[in-house]
Design a protein around this motif. Structure first.
Motif, PDB file in Angstrom:
ATOM      1  N   MET A  12       0.832  -1.211   0.000  1.00 20.54           N
ATOM      2  CA  MET A  12       0.000   0.000   0.000  1.00 20.54           C
ATOM      3  C   MET A  12       0.865   1.259   0.000  1.00 20.54           C
ATOM      4  O   MET A  12       0.550   2.237  -0.680  1.00 20.54           O
ATOM      5  N   ALA A  13       1.957   1.254   0.760  1.00 18.73           N
ATOM      6  CA  ALA A  13       2.871   2.398   0.784  1.00 18.73           C
ATOM      7  C   ALA A  13       3.491   2.614  -0.596  1.00 18.73           C
ATOM      8  O   ALA A  13       3.641   3.755  -1.051  1.00 18.73           O
ATOM      9  N   ALA A  14       3.853   1.533  -1.275  1.00 16.88           N
ATOM     10  CA  ALA A  14       4.432   1.649  -2.611  1.00 16.88           C
ATOM     11  C   ALA A  14       3.413   2.218  -3.600  1.00 16.88           C
ATOM     12  O   ALA A  14       3.747   3.078  -4.418  1.00 16.88           O
ATOM     13  N   VAL A  15       2.177   1.767  -3.520  1.00 13.58           N
ATOM     14  CA  VAL A  15       1.137   2.266  -4.424  1.00 13.58           C
ATOM     15  C   VAL A  15       0.871   3.744  -4.166  1.00 13.58           C
ATOM     16  O   VAL A  15       0.795   4.551  -5.105  1.00 13.58           O
ATOM     17  N   ILE A  16       0.737   4.117  -2.895  1.00  7.42           N
ATOM     18  CA  ILE A  16       0.487   5.523  -2.559  1.00  7.42           C
ATOM     19  C   ILE A  16       1.669   6.385  -2.976  1.00  7.42           C
ATOM     20  O   ILE A  16       1.495   7.478  -3.531  1.00  7.42           O
ATOM     21  N   GLY A  17       2.885   5.900  -2.737  1.00  9.49           N
ATOM     22  CA  GLY A  17       4.068   6.639  -3.162  1.00  9.49           C
ATOM     23  C   GLY A  17       4.122   6.817  -4.669  1.00  9.49           C
ATOM     24  O   GLY A  17       4.468   7.904  -5.168  1.00  9.49           O
ATOM     25  N   PHE A  18       3.777   5.781  -5.415  1.00  8.53           N
ATOM     26  CA  PHE A  18       3.769   5.868  -6.875  1.00  8.53           C
ATOM     27  C   PHE A  18       2.738   6.880  -7.359  1.00  8.53           C
ATOM     28  O   PHE A  18       3.011   7.679  -8.264  1.00  8.53           O
ATOM     29  N   ILE A  19       1.568   6.871  -6.751  1.00 14.05           N
ATOM     30  CA  ILE A  19       0.524   7.828  -7.139  1.00 14.05           C
ATOM     31  C   ILE A  19       0.966   9.252  -6.827  1.00 14.05           C
ATOM     32  O   ILE A  19       0.772  10.162  -7.651  1.00 14.05           O
ATOM     33  N   LEU A  20       1.553   9.465  -5.654  1.00 12.52           N
ATOM     34  CA  LEU A  20       2.041  10.806  -5.316  1.00 12.52           C
ATOM     35  C   LEU A  20       3.150  11.252  -6.271  1.00 12.52           C
ATOM     36  O   LEU A  20       3.195  12.422  -6.678  1.00 12.52           O
TER      37      LEU A  20
END
Length: 60
Positions: free
Chosen positions: A44-52
């Motif tokens: 989830m952190a990787a997905v949120i980081g990618f979106i940001l």
């Protein structure tokens, strides 16, 4: 106005029809281990980081 009432009625019907099945499914499902939760948090952190990161690149 009638569309909002129809939407509320549909939401109530979904909760009434699907509620018992969801409750039974959560009671019978296996619980996750500590490693499972850490893996979920990392993904989830990787997905949120990618979106940001995408938002930052697209703003400039």
């Amino acid at each position: 106005m009638w569309q909002q009432l129809a939407l509320i009625g549909l939401a109530v019907a979904v909760v009434l029809f699907l509620g018992p099945g969801v409750k039974r499914m959560t009671e019978q499902s296996p619980s996750g281990s500590r490693e499972d939760w850490w893996t979920f948090i990392k993904i989830m952190a990787a997905v949120i980081g990618f979106i940001l990161l995408m938002i930052l690149f697209l703003r400039n």
